[in-house]
Design an enzyme around this catalytic site. Structure first.
Site, PDB file in Angstrom:
ATOM      1  CG  HIS A  80      -1.058   3.940   4.437  1.00 34.67           C
ATOM      2  ND1 HIS A  80      -1.867   3.237   5.289  1.00 34.67           N
ATOM      3  CD2 HIS A  80      -0.530   3.047   3.572  1.00 34.67           C
ATOM      4  CE1 HIS A  80      -1.840   1.953   4.957  1.00 34.67           C
ATOM      5  NE2 HIS A  80      -1.029   1.804   3.930  1.00 34.67           N
TER       6      HIS A  80
ATOM      7  CG  ASP B 212      -3.177   5.170   7.888  1.00 33.14           C
ATOM      8  OD1 ASP B 212      -2.018   4.837   8.206  1.00 33.14           O
ATOM      9  OD2 ASP B 212      -3.625   5.046   6.733  1.00 33.14           O
TER      10      ASP B 212
ATOM     11  CB  SER C  10      -0.950   0.018   1.199  1.00 40.28           C
ATOM     12  OG  SER C  10      -0.236  -0.171   2.411  1.00 40.28           O
TER      13      SER C  10
END
Length: 363
Positions: A343, A340, A132
């Site tokens: 990321h 998160d 990702s």
């Protein structure tokens, strides 16, 4: 459940013209551990290896400076950004995190020129291979190029697939692709404890209940390195390896033991870590994982260019989506524990990774 290669959120690489992956290795487990112990004895005193076309510029050592000419694009002008990276769309109230430029210690990065990139890369393909985070950087480069060329003068095409997605600038014959490969090579991973999604490790036809993660990392990287040197025509293909992308889940790492800290993650962080802060890293020794990467790349006959983004990314505790991501439910958004912190927002830090890629590629 035996798993040969659980996903890692920390490592990926980008290459030009590579279309397939088929990875095999015959290293023995015992030889691997002996090799790892031998190398670690002298790696502790070695300086990090920096690969780039500019031998007179330490691209990956420097500091972040405020620059009102950033970001290089707006999220509203790039419809390709996935919800999980689109922090402005999902309510992030601050914007100063968009206004930082990486300044290497003894030089300045050339300004990214999307039109020039497309002209220089006419008829060529850039392929990101990874998880990702590779997807994060892939979308960043697409946005940097898409917003640099007037849409009235350029035709584009997006094809999303599994595992391969492509974005084409048809007038230039340039393809920017992403190959989803969280299991990049057999026999390596980093997850432990509750994140460990496997019961046994299969290695050379034998099963093990556990394995030293650094040994597994070296095994996997040597498998990858052997495949690259055996299968890639380096007269036609340039290979780049992107280093470790750090996470910011523990505020103690940048608050240096300050009492009264109520934050539980990167949630609420709006500024980079100061380069002078006495933190675990930045400020401490080079991460053991990067030492293993350096070691494996040094041993390659024709090593790839290492984009060593670990240090510069470690300062950017402010660059993560936190709760401003489309992947979270309203209940999760109300609890910073669900932030998160792995990321990165777009626009944001991956744009700098691509500026470094641009510099290493053309300068």
């Amino acid at each position: 459940m035996a798993l040969q290669s659980p996903a890692s959120l920390l490592l990926h690489f980008l290459v030009l013209f590579i279309t397939t992956l088929s990875l095999h290795s015959n290293l023995s487990f015992s030889a691997l551990l002996l090799s790892l112990r031998h190398h670690h004895q002298h790696l502790k005193s070695e300086r990090p290896m920096i690969h780039a076309n500019q031998s007179n510029c330490a691209l990956f050592v420097g500091n972040w400076v405020h620059d009102d000419s950033y970001p290089l694009y707006q999220s509203s002008s790039c419809p390709m950004i996935d919800p999980q990276f689109n922090c402005q769309l999902y309510g992030r109230p601050d914007s100063d995190y968009l206004k930082y430029r990486w300044r290497p210690l003894n030089c300045d990065l050339p300004r990214f020129n999307g039109g020039e990139f497309l002209m220089q890369m006419r008829g060529k393909t850039v392929l990101f291979v990874g998880d990702s985070l590779g997807h994060n950087q892939w979308e960043s480069l697409i946005c940097m190029l898409y917003t640099a060329v007037p849409q009235s003068q350029s035709q584009t095409q997006m094809v999303k697939g599994e595992p391969l997605s492509t974005f084409r600038f048809l007038d230039y014959g340039v393809t920017i692709s992403f190959y989803k490969s969280p299991f990049l090579v057999d026999h390596w991973w980093t997850h432990e404890g509750s994140l460990q999604g496997w019961d046994y490790i299969e290695l050379g036809g034998k099963y093990y209940p556990n394995m030293d993660r650094l040994a597994a990392l070296e095994r996997g990287l040597r498998t990858w390195a052997n495949w690259v040197e055996t299968n890639i025509d380096r007269t036609r293909t340039k290979v780049f390896f992107l280093g470790i992308s750090p996470t910011h889940t523990n505020p103690n790492e940048w608050n240096n033991g300050v009492t009264g800290v109520t934050r539980k993650s990167c949630y609420g962080e709006t500024e980079p870590i100061s380069a002078t802060s006495a933190t675990a890293y930045p400020g401490a020794e080079y991460p053991e994982q990067m030492k293993v990467i350096d070691m494996v790349l040094r041993d390659m006959k024709n090593p790839p260019s290492l984009l060593d983004i670990t240090l510069l990314s470690a300062f950017r505790k402010d660059g993560h989506p936190s709760i401003y991501t489309g992947d979270l439910s309203p209940q999760q958004r109300s609890n910073p524990l669900y932030s998160d912190c792995s990321h990165w927002c777009l626009p944001g830090l991956p744009d700098t990774w691509n500026e470094l890629f641009y510099t290493a590629l053309f300068y």
